[in-house]
Motif scaffolding. Structure first.
Motif, PDB file in Angstrom:
ATOM      1  N   ILE A 176       9.527   3.533   2.604  1.00  0.00           N
ATOM      2  CA  ILE A 176       8.327   3.403   2.257  1.00  0.00           C
ATOM      3  C   ILE A 176       7.299   4.265   2.861  1.00  0.00           C
ATOM      4  CG2 ILE A 176       6.258   1.681   1.834  1.00  0.00           C
ATOM      5  CD1 ILE A 176       8.253  -0.243   1.044  1.00  0.00           C
ATOM      6  N   LEU A 177       7.414   4.138   4.178  1.00  0.00           N
ATOM      7  CA  LEU A 177       6.494   4.676   4.997  1.00  0.00           C
ATOM      8  C   LEU A 177       7.012   6.370   5.560  1.00  0.00           C
ATOM      9  CD1 LEU A 177       5.984   1.613   7.563  1.00  0.00           C
ATOM     10  CD2 LEU A 177       4.425   2.494   5.581  1.00  0.00           C
ATOM     11  N   GLY A 178       8.147   6.529   5.319  1.00  0.00           N
ATOM     12  CA  GLY A 178       8.570   7.830   5.473  1.00  0.00           C
ATOM     13  C   GLY A 178       8.521   8.412   7.007  1.00  0.00           C
ATOM     14  N   LEU A 189       1.144  -2.144 -11.859  1.00  0.00           N
ATOM     15  CA  LEU A 189       1.710  -3.421 -11.353  1.00  0.00           C
ATOM     16  C   LEU A 189       1.666  -3.671 -10.167  1.00  0.00           C
ATOM     17  CD1 LEU A 189       3.955  -5.713 -11.976  1.00  0.00           C
ATOM     18  CD2 LEU A 189       5.468  -4.117 -11.127  1.00  0.00           C
ATOM     19  N   ILE A 190       1.730  -2.545  -9.158  1.00  0.00           N
ATOM     20  CA  ILE A 190       1.532  -2.674  -7.807  1.00  0.00           C
ATOM     21  C   ILE A 190      -0.003  -3.015  -7.473  1.00  0.00           C
ATOM     22  CG2 ILE A 190       1.762  -1.606  -5.461  1.00  0.00           C
ATOM     23  CD1 ILE A 190       4.130  -0.130  -6.556  1.00  0.00           C
ATOM     24  N   LEU A 210      -3.852   3.425   6.641  1.00  0.00           N
ATOM     25  CA  LEU A 210      -2.997   3.817   5.662  1.00  0.00           C
ATOM     26  C   LEU A 210      -3.645   4.920   4.941  1.00  0.00           C
ATOM     27  CD1 LEU A 210      -1.112   0.994   4.083  1.00  0.00           C
ATOM     28  CD2 LEU A 210      -0.244   2.762   5.008  1.00  0.00           C
ATOM     29  N   GLY A 211      -4.872   4.928   4.642  1.00  0.00           N
ATOM     30  CA  GLY A 211      -5.598   6.233   4.262  1.00  0.00           C
ATOM     31  C   GLY A 211      -5.296   7.479   4.954  1.00  0.00           C
ATOM     32  N   GLY A 212      -5.210   7.268   6.211  1.00  0.00           N
ATOM     33  CA  GLY A 212      -5.195   8.667   7.020  1.00  0.00           C
ATOM     34  C   GLY A 212      -3.663   8.696   7.070  1.00  0.00           C
ATOM     35  N   LEU A 213      -2.754   7.972   7.202  1.00  0.00           N
ATOM     36  CA  LEU A 213      -1.305   8.292   7.322  1.00  0.00           C
ATOM     37  C   LEU A 213      -0.561   8.750   6.151  1.00  0.00           C
ATOM     38  CD1 LEU A 213      -0.169   5.363   9.926  1.00  0.00           C
ATOM     39  CD2 LEU A 213      -0.539   7.685  10.472  1.00  0.00           C
ATOM     40  N   GLY A 218       0.717  -1.250   0.106  1.00  0.00           N
ATOM     41  CA  GLY A 218       0.099   0.071   0.017  1.00  0.00           C
ATOM     42  C   GLY A 218       0.879   1.192   0.087  1.00  0.00           C
ATOM     43  N   GLY A 219       1.921   1.176   0.759  1.00  0.00           N
ATOM     44  CA  GLY A 219       2.779   2.329   0.859  1.00  0.00           C
ATOM     45  C   GLY A 219       3.488   2.548  -0.421  1.00  0.00           C
TER      46      GLY A 219
END
Length: 199
Positions: free
Chosen positions: A85-87, A147-148, A191-194, A39-40
């Motif tokens: 990815i997550l920073g 692709l992802i 993940l939507g929020g972050l 997702g990230g």
């Protein structure tokens, strides 16, 4: 290609032993951790800059094969991948995953660096195959995001469609809308929020 591909590449029993949990808990944690990493990546691939950075990183992981033990994985490299990815959200995401009741006892701070090189290897190999096919015809513009999206099991053009990461992860986890994966963490919401909600 979908999340099942990640599960077949991961030494679940070895991870379970390393983290001191049952294989079933380890499998659930790998599914959640893999979902967060994919997702990230999908979110990062929405920008040209992010997509270029991912493409560069993927080149290092082409040709990756299944690992039989955790010891075969470069966890230091995995830690760097997770950080990219997550920073800035890495600590918050890791903490929320670790606190999930669905995967009690799993320290995602240890698990994500194990998973990250495996996920990158899978995407790298799929990306290489796609690039080789594209050389024979027209280069597809939505390449990496699509692709992802395919890895996430979303089919079609899910890489850059409107709903973004929440929808992608909702599809990945097998439910619609606000699926929380059987009482577990709401990865789409997390993940939507972050990753999506803040500028």
């Amino acid at each position: 290609m979908a999340l099942d591909d990640i599960l077949t590449q991961v030494p679940i029993d070895d991870i379970a032993a390393k983290l001191g949990v049952s294989p079933d808990v380890a499998k659930a944690a790998v599914e959640q951790g893999g979902a967060v990493l994919l997702g990230g990546l999908a979110k990062n691939a929405e920008t040209d800059e992010g997509s270029s950075a991912i493409q560069a990183a993927l080149k290092k992981h082409e040709g990756t094969t299944r690992v039989s033990t955790v010891d075969d994985i470069d966890e230091a490299d995995g830690g760097k991948i997770v950080s990219h990815i997550l920073g800035a959200n890495q600590k918050e995401v890791t903490q929320q995953l670790t606190e999930s009741k669905a995967t009690a006892g799993i320290d995602f701070g240890k698990l994500l660096p194990i998973l990250a090189p495996i996920v990158m290897g899978l995407i790298a190999n799929a990306n290489k195959g796609k690039a080789e096919k594209a050389d024979a015809g027209a280069e597809g513009s939505g390449g990496l995001g699509d692709l992802i999206g395919g890895l996430l099991g979303g089919g079609g053009n899910s890489g850059s469609s409107g709903g973004g990461i929440g929808d992608v992860l909702g599809g990945l986890l097998g439910g619609g809308g606000n699926s929380s994966s059987g009482g577990g963490i709401d990865l789409g919401g997390l993940l939507g929020g972050l990753l999506g909600g803040k500028k």
